[in-house]
Design a protein around this motif. Sequence first.
Motif, PDB file in Angstrom:
ATOM      1  N   VAL A 150     -38.344  29.009 -69.196  1.00 57.50           N
ATOM      2  CA  VAL A 150     -39.858  28.903 -69.238  1.00 57.50           C
ATOM      3  C   VAL A 150     -40.210  29.912 -70.130  1.00 57.50           C
ATOM      4  N   ALA A 151     -39.506  31.068 -70.207  1.00 57.95           N
ATOM      5  CA  ALA A 151     -40.013  32.158 -71.168  1.00 57.95           C
ATOM      6  C   ALA A 151     -39.780  31.543 -72.720  1.00 57.95           C
ATOM      7  N   ALA A 152     -38.957  30.846 -72.753  1.00 56.54           N
ATOM      8  CA  ALA A 152     -38.582  30.388 -74.260  1.00 56.54           C
ATOM      9  C   ALA A 152     -39.916  29.360 -74.577  1.00 56.54           C
ATOM     10  N   LEU A 153     -40.272  28.497 -73.653  1.00 57.11           N
ATOM     11  CA  LEU A 153     -41.210  27.592 -73.720  1.00 57.11           C
ATOM     12  C   LEU A 153     -42.645  28.164 -73.973  1.00 57.11           C
ATOM     13  N   LEU A 154     -42.788  29.273 -73.162  1.00 56.75           N
ATOM     14  CA  LEU A 154     -44.127  30.074 -73.336  1.00 56.75           C
ATOM     15  C   LEU A 154     -44.165  30.703 -74.471  1.00 56.75           C
ATOM     16  N   GLY A 155     -42.992  31.287 -75.119  1.00 57.61           N
ATOM     17  CA  GLY A 155     -42.926  31.966 -76.343  1.00 57.61           C
ATOM     18  C   GLY A 155     -43.155  31.048 -77.382  1.00 57.61           C
TER      19      GLY A 155
ATOM     20  N   LEU B 197     -42.057  40.322 -88.941  1.00 51.17           N
ATOM     21  CA  LEU B 197     -41.018  40.498 -87.932  1.00 51.17           C
ATOM     22  C   LEU B 197     -41.252  41.277 -86.765  1.00 51.17           C
ATOM     23  N   GLU B 198     -41.968  42.218 -86.943  1.00 49.75           N
ATOM     24  CA  GLU B 198     -42.241  43.373 -85.804  1.00 49.75           C
ATOM     25  C   GLU B 198     -43.091  42.832 -84.592  1.00 49.75           C
TER      26      GLU B 198
ATOM     27  N   LEU C 210     -44.354  39.487 -78.693  1.00 50.19           N
ATOM     28  CA  LEU C 210     -44.411  38.122 -78.198  1.00 50.19           C
ATOM     29  C   LEU C 210     -43.504  37.730 -77.136  1.00 50.19           C
ATOM     30  N   VAL C 211     -42.141  38.018 -77.350  1.00 53.17           N
ATOM     31  CA  VAL C 211     -41.106  38.008 -76.329  1.00 53.17           C
ATOM     32  C   VAL C 211     -41.299  38.497 -74.920  1.00 53.17           C
ATOM     33  N   GLY C 212     -41.931  39.821 -75.041  1.00 51.81           N
ATOM     34  CA  GLY C 212     -42.037  40.627 -74.002  1.00 51.81           C
ATOM     35  C   GLY C 212     -43.370  39.847 -73.122  1.00 51.81           C
TER      36      GLY C 212
ATOM     37  N   ALA D  48     -43.507  34.516 -67.710  1.00 53.85           N
ATOM     38  CA  ALA D  48     -42.551  33.855 -66.886  1.00 53.85           C
ATOM     39  C   ALA D  48     -42.107  34.457 -65.427  1.00 53.85           C
ATOM     40  N   THR D  49     -42.088  36.015 -65.536  1.00 50.34           N
ATOM     41  CA  THR D  49     -41.700  36.583 -64.338  1.00 50.34           C
ATOM     42  C   THR D  49     -42.877  36.348 -63.404  1.00 50.34           C
TER      43      THR D  49
END
Length: 119
Positions: free
Chosen positions: A13-18, A35-36, A41-43, A49-50
């Motif tokens: 789910v986190a991957a799909l949201l990202g 790149l920074e 974005l991942v956070g 997702a949490t």
Amino acid sequence: MKAVAVGAALLPVAALLGRFMSETGIGDAICSGGLECILPLVGTAYAVATALAWVALALLGVRPAGRVALGGSAATAVLFLTITGVTPQSSFVVYVVAAALCFAFAAWLSGRFRRQPQE
């Protein structure tokens, strides 16, 4: 078992949201390029997702849902970093199984120290 299922769904789910945030331009609102911008974005995707895991656990009747979601998510992040440090070429399936185990452990631990009703 319910916490295991929710934990196993956390990383996909986190991957799909990202991916959704990067493709729709929502990620540009978080950070304006380079790149920074990967870490914010991942956070953000992981935090959303949490929160979704918290809702799913509450709807599935896992109590205390908040403690299980936050504890499982934090343990997953730590284990993710540990696995990546030890074996950087690990499969995504390894991370999903690790997340499921972290949520199972968080559910067990939360249930073990849950207050019992006074008689």
